[in-house]
Design a protein around this motif. Structure first.
Motif, PDB file in Angstrom:
ATOM      1  N   ALA A   1       0.842  -1.203   0.000  1.00 38.33           N
ATOM      2  CA  ALA A   1       0.000   0.000   0.000  1.00 38.33           C
ATOM      3  C   ALA A   1       0.876   1.252   0.000  1.00 38.33           C
ATOM      4  CB  ALA A   1      -0.907  -0.001   1.218  1.00 38.33           C
TER       5      ALA A   1
ATOM      6  N   GLY B   1       2.187   1.762  -3.533  1.00 36.09           N
ATOM      7  CA  GLY B   1       1.159   2.269  -4.453  1.00 36.09           C
ATOM      8  C   GLY B   1       0.913   3.745  -4.227  1.00 36.09           C
ATOM      9  N   SER B   2       0.840   4.101  -2.965  1.00 38.15           N
ATOM     10  CA  SER B   2       0.582   5.488  -2.613  1.00 38.15           C
ATOM     11  C   SER B   2       1.771   6.372  -3.009  1.00 38.15           C
ATOM     12  CB  SER B   2       0.360   5.510  -1.099  1.00 38.15           C
ATOM     13  OG  SER B   2      -0.096   6.720  -0.686  1.00 38.15           O
TER      14      SER B   2
ATOM     15  N   CYS C   1       1.782   9.502  -5.687  1.00 41.12           N
ATOM     16  CA  CYS C   1       2.138  10.859  -5.260  1.00 41.12           C
ATOM     17  C   CYS C   1       3.332  11.394  -6.055  1.00 41.12           C
ATOM     18  CB  CYS C   1       2.434  10.831  -3.755  1.00 41.12           C
ATOM     19  SG  CYS C   1       2.538  12.444  -3.028  1.00 41.12           S
TER      20      CYS C   1
ATOM     21  N   TYR D   1      -2.657   1.161   6.814  1.00 44.62           N
ATOM     22  CA  TYR D   1      -2.817   0.420   5.568  1.00 44.62           C
ATOM     23  C   TYR D   1      -3.409  -0.956   5.887  1.00 44.62           C
ATOM     24  CZ  TYR D   1       0.315   3.797   3.250  1.00 44.62           C
ATOM     25  OH  TYR D   1       0.892   4.934   2.725  1.00 44.62           O
TER      26      TYR D   1
ATOM     27  N   GLU E   1      -7.764  -4.319   0.943  1.00 45.63           N
ATOM     28  CA  GLU E   1      -8.982  -3.716   0.365  1.00 45.63           C
ATOM     29  C   GLU E   1     -10.068  -4.784   0.269  1.00 45.63           C
ATOM     30  OE1 GLU E   1      -7.510  -2.040  -3.266  1.00 45.63           O
ATOM     31  OE2 GLU E   1      -6.869  -0.222  -2.219  1.00 45.63           O
TER      32      GLU E   1
ATOM     33  N   ALA F   1      -5.461  -6.796  -2.627  1.00 43.24           N
ATOM     34  CA  ALA F   1      -4.581  -5.624  -2.667  1.00 43.24           C
ATOM     35  C   ALA F   1      -4.748  -4.881  -1.350  1.00 43.24           C
ATOM     36  CB  ALA F   1      -4.977  -4.718  -3.836  1.00 43.24           C
TER      37      ALA F   1
ATOM     38  N   THR G   1      -5.325   2.394   1.924  1.00 43.49           N
ATOM     39  CA  THR G   1      -5.598   3.080   3.188  1.00 43.49           C
ATOM     40  C   THR G   1      -6.869   2.518   3.847  1.00 43.49           C
ATOM     41  OG1 THR G   1      -6.313   4.768   1.631  1.00 43.49           O
ATOM     42  CG2 THR G   1      -4.523   5.363   3.097  1.00 43.49           C
TER      43      THR G   1
ATOM     44  N   SER H   1      -4.778  13.707   1.003  1.00 40.48           N
ATOM     45  CA  SER H   1      -5.425  14.015  -0.284  1.00 40.48           C
ATOM     46  C   SER H   1      -5.187  15.478  -0.667  1.00 40.48           C
ATOM     47  CB  SER H   1      -6.917  13.673  -0.262  1.00 40.48           C
ATOM     48  OG  SER H   1      -7.584  14.449   0.705  1.00 40.48           O
TER      49      SER H   1
ATOM     50  N   CYS I   1      -1.437  15.406  -1.972  1.00 43.34           N
ATOM     51  CA  CYS I   1      -1.131  14.672  -3.209  1.00 43.34           C
ATOM     52  C   CYS I   1      -2.265  14.661  -4.225  1.00 43.34           C
ATOM     53  CB  CYS I   1      -0.716  13.244  -2.882  1.00 43.34           C
ATOM     54  SG  CYS I   1       0.982  13.183  -2.370  1.00 43.34           S
ATOM     55  N   TYR I   2      -3.274  15.492  -4.010  1.00 44.23           N
ATOM     56  CA  TYR I   2      -4.359  15.556  -5.008  1.00 44.23           C
ATOM     57  C   TYR I   2      -4.748  17.019  -5.245  1.00 44.23           C
ATOM     58  CZ  TYR I   2      -8.681  14.314  -7.471  1.00 44.23           C
ATOM     59  OH  TYR I   2      -9.676  14.194  -8.421  1.00 44.23           O
TER      60      TYR I   2
ATOM     61  N   TYR J   1     -10.221   6.314  -6.786  1.00 47.63           N
ATOM     62  CA  TYR J   1      -9.597   5.887  -5.525  1.00 47.63           C
ATOM     63  C   TYR J   1      -9.883   6.895  -4.419  1.00 47.63           C
ATOM     64  CZ  TYR J   1      -6.326   2.734  -3.285  1.00 47.63           C
ATOM     65  OH  TYR J   1      -5.778   1.776  -2.479  1.00 47.63           O
TER      66      TYR J   1
ATOM     67  N   SER K   1      -8.668   0.038  -7.689  1.00 51.83           N
ATOM     68  CA  SER K   1      -7.352  -0.566  -7.873  1.00 51.83           C
ATOM     69  C   SER K   1      -6.926  -0.568  -9.342  1.00 51.83           C
ATOM     70  CB  SER K   1      -7.461  -2.005  -7.386  1.00 51.83           C
ATOM     71  OG  SER K   1      -6.364  -2.412  -6.716  1.00 51.83           O
TER      72      SER K   1
HETATM   73  C1  LIG Z   1      -1.879   8.643  -4.119  1.00 54.10           C
HETATM   74  C2  LIG Z   1      -3.212   9.213  -3.829  1.00 54.10           C
HETATM   75  C3  LIG Z   1      -4.070   8.751  -2.846  1.00 54.10           C
HETATM   76  C4  LIG Z   1      -3.785   7.571  -2.047  1.00 54.10           C
HETATM   77  C5  LIG Z   1      -3.449   6.408  -2.532  1.00 54.10           C
HETATM   78  C6  LIG Z   1      -3.160   5.230  -1.775  1.00 54.10           C
HETATM   79  C7  LIG Z   1      -3.217   5.254  -0.308  1.00 54.10           C
HETATM   80  C8  LIG Z   1      -2.838   4.117  -2.450  1.00 54.10           C
HETATM   81  C9  LIG Z   1      -2.517   2.838  -1.885  1.00 54.10           C
HETATM   82  C10 LIG Z   1      -2.429   1.688  -2.604  1.00 54.10           C
HETATM   83  C11 LIG Z   1      -2.719   1.423  -4.000  1.00 54.10           C
HETATM   84  C12 LIG Z   1      -2.409   2.258  -5.083  1.00 54.10           C
HETATM   85  C13 LIG Z   1      -3.266   0.289  -4.335  1.00 54.10           C
HETATM   86  C14 LIG Z   1      -3.618   0.060  -5.685  1.00 54.10           C
HETATM   87  O1  LIG Z   1      -3.966  -0.946  -6.058  1.00 54.10           O
HETATM   88  C15 LIG Z   1      -5.358   9.439  -2.538  1.00 54.10           C
HETATM   89  C16 LIG Z   1      -5.476   9.683  -1.051  1.00 54.10           C
HETATM   90  C17 LIG Z   1      -6.530   8.570  -2.986  1.00 54.10           C
HETATM   91  C18 LIG Z   1      -5.457  10.795  -3.230  1.00 54.10           C
HETATM   92  C19 LIG Z   1      -4.974  10.777  -4.616  1.00 54.10           C
HETATM   93  C20 LIG Z   1      -3.538  10.391  -4.660  1.00 54.10           C
END
Ligand SMILES: CC1=C(/C=C/C(C)=C/C=C\C(C)=C\C=O)C(C)(C)CCC1
Length: 380
Positions: free
Chosen positions: A135, A138-139, A143, A199, A202, A207, A210, A227, A230-231, A300, A323
Motif C-alpha cells: 500500500a 502504491g501510494s 504521489c 494500511y 482492500e 490488494a 488506506t 489528499s 497529493c491531489y 480511488y 485498484s
Molecule cells: C496517491 C493518492 C491517494 C492515495 C493512494 C493510496 C493510499 C494508495 C494505496 C495503494 C494502491 C495504489 C493500491 C492500488 O492498487 C489518494 C489519497 C486517494 C489521493 C490521490 C492520490
C-alpha cells in the motif's frame, strides 16, 4: 438477495455470474473467509457482510493487472531507455519525464506480480508487513507521479509564459526537484507505517490500501491531509499553470494573426513560431498525461472519501475498480508519448524501425522533420 432468489430472471443470472452473490446464498460464507489468520486483525467488520466474490472476478482482475503490468513495464522501460540514451532528448526538462516513467515502471514492476499471485489465491498471501509495504508503494508512486507532472507543468509555464525572461531549468535544478518529490512523497506515504493512518487489505482482499473505514481522528485526518498534499494541491497548481499557458498561447496566436494581416500574408512561419508551437505541443502532451492521472486516481479518492464520510456502501467489487483505475495510470504515459511526443516517436522509430508502420523512405523523412520541427529551446 431475497428478491433474486424468488424471481431468478436475467438480472439474477447476471448477478450469479458476475457478482458471486448467489454462489454464497444460503451459506454463511463471506469475502473474509480465505483471509490468512495473521491478517484478520486488519480486516474491518464492514467486509464480513459480503459473500465471497465470484472467482471469475479474481481471474479477470489478475489477468487485467498482468496485462497492464506487462504494457507498463515494457512501455515505461522503453521511455526511460530512449530518453536517457538519445542526445536530443537529454534535456533538464526531460529528467522529469524520465522520473515519471521510472515511477510508473516501478509501480507496476513491484505491484503487478504480487497482485496477480494474490488474485490466483483469491486472497492476500504475503502477510501483514508486505500488505503495508504494498500500500505504501502504491501510494508513493501515485504521489510521485502527480508531483512530477506538476513540476512538468511549472516548467511549461516557465518556458511558455515567461519566455526569454525565464531562468532556464538546469540539470541540477531538475535533479533537485526529483529528489524533493521523492522525499516529500515518501514522508507522506510512510506515515501510516508509524501510526498516522493505517494500511489494510482492500475489499477484494487481494490488494492493500488506506483504511477508510477506521473513523478515528488519526486515520481520517491522515486521508484528508494526504489528499490535500497529493491531489488538491497539485491539482490547484496545475490549473494555475495551464490557465496562464493557455492565456499566453492565445495572446501569441492573436498577435501572430494580426502581424500576418498587416503583412498581408496567410501565416508567419518564423523559427520563433516553430519553437513556440513545439513548446505548445509539449504542453499539450503534459496536459494529456495530467488529465489521465486525475481520471485514474479520482475513483480511488472517491472510495476513500466514501469510507471516511460514510456516503455510500463500498462493496468488494467497487474496490477492484479503484485498484484497476489507479494502476492503469502507469500504462498511459508511454502511449501518450508514443502518439504525441514527436521527438520521442522519432527516436523510438530510429532505434526500433519495426515499430513504425510506415515504409522506409517516408519513415526517414518524417523522423527528420519531426525532430527538426520540434527542436526545443535550449532551456526546455
Ligand atoms: C496517491 C493518492 C491517494 C492515495 C493512494 C493510496 C493510499 C494508495 C494505496 C495503494 C494502491 C495504489 C493500491 C492500488 O492498487 C489518494 C489519497 C486517494 C489521493 C490521490 C492520490
Amino acid at each position: 438477495m431475497a428478491i433474486t432468489s424468488l424471481d431468478p430472471g436475467p438480472g439474477a443470472a447476471a448477478l450469479q455470474a458476475w457478482g458471486g452473490q448467489m454462489a454464497a446464498f444460503g451459506s454463511n460464507e463471506t469475502v473474509v473467509d480465505k483471509v490468512l489468520p495473521e491478517m484478520l486483525h486488519l480486516i474491518d467488520p464492514h467486509w464480513h457482510q459480503f459473500p465471497p466474490m465470484n472467482p471469475l472476478w479474481h481471474g479477470l482482475l489478475g489477468f487485467v493487472i498482468g496485462v497492464l503490468g506487462f504494457i507498463s513495464v515494457t512501455g515505461n522501460g522503453m521511455v526511460v531507455y530512449i530518453f536517457t540514451t538519445t542526445k536530443t532528448l537529454k534535456t533538464p526538462s526531460n529528467i522529469l519525464v524520465v522520473n515519471l516513467a521510472f515511477s510508473d515502471f516501478l509501480m507496476m514492476f513491484m505491484m503487478a506480480p504480487p497482485m496477480v499471485i494474490n488474485c490466483y489465491n483469491e486472497t492476500w498471501v504475503f502477510g501483514p508487513l508486505a500488505c503495508q509495504l504494498y500500500a505504501c508503494a502504491g501510494s508513493l508512486y501515485g504521489c510521485v507521479s502527480i508531483w512530477t507532472m506538476t513540476m512538468i507543468a511549472f516548467d511549461r509555464y516557465n518556458v511558455i509564459v515567461k519566455g526569454i525572461a525565464a531562468k532556464p531549468m538546469t540539470i541540477n535544478g531538475a535533479l533537485l526537484r526529483v529528489f524533493g518529490i521523492w522525499a516529500f512523497s515518501l514522508a507522506w506515504t510512510i506515515a501510516p507505517l508509524f501510526g498516522w493512518g493505517r494500511y489494510v487489505p482492500e475489499g477484494n482482499m487481494t490488494a492493500c490500501g488506506t483504511d477508510y473505514f477506521d473513523q478515528s481522528f488519526s486515520n481520517r485526518s491522515y486521508i484528508l491531509l494526504y489528499s490535500i498534499a497529493c491531489y488538491y494541491a497539485p491539482l490547484f497548481l496545475i490549473i494555475y499553470s495551464y490557465f496562464f499557458i493557455v492565456q499566453a498561447v492565445a495572446a501569441h496566436e492573436k498577435a501572430m494573426r494580426e502581424q500576418a494581416k498587416k503583412m498581408n500574408v496567410a501565416s508567419l512561419r518564423s523559427s520563433d513560431a516553430a519553437n513556440t508551437s513545439a513548446e505548445c505541443k509539449l504542453a499539450k502532451v503534459a496536459l494529456m498525461t495530467i488529465s489521465l492521472w486525475f481520471m485514474a486516481w479520482t475513483p480511488y479518492l472517491v472510495i476513500n472519501y466514501a469510507g471516511i464520510f460514510k456516503t455510500m456502501t463500498i462493496s468488494p467489487i467497487v474496490t477492484i475498480w479503484g485498484s484497476v483505475f489507479a494502476k492503469a495510470n502507469a500504462v498511459y504515459n508511454p502511449i501518450v508519448y508514443g502518439i504525441s511526443h514527436p521527438k520521442y516517436r522519432a527516436a523510438l522509430y530510429a532505434r526500433f524501425p519495426g515499430l513504425s508502420c510506415q515504409s522506409a523512405p517516408e519513415d526517414n523523412g518524417s523522423v527528420a522533420s519531426a525532430a527538426t520541427a520540434t527542436e526545443e529551446k535550449p532551456s526546455a
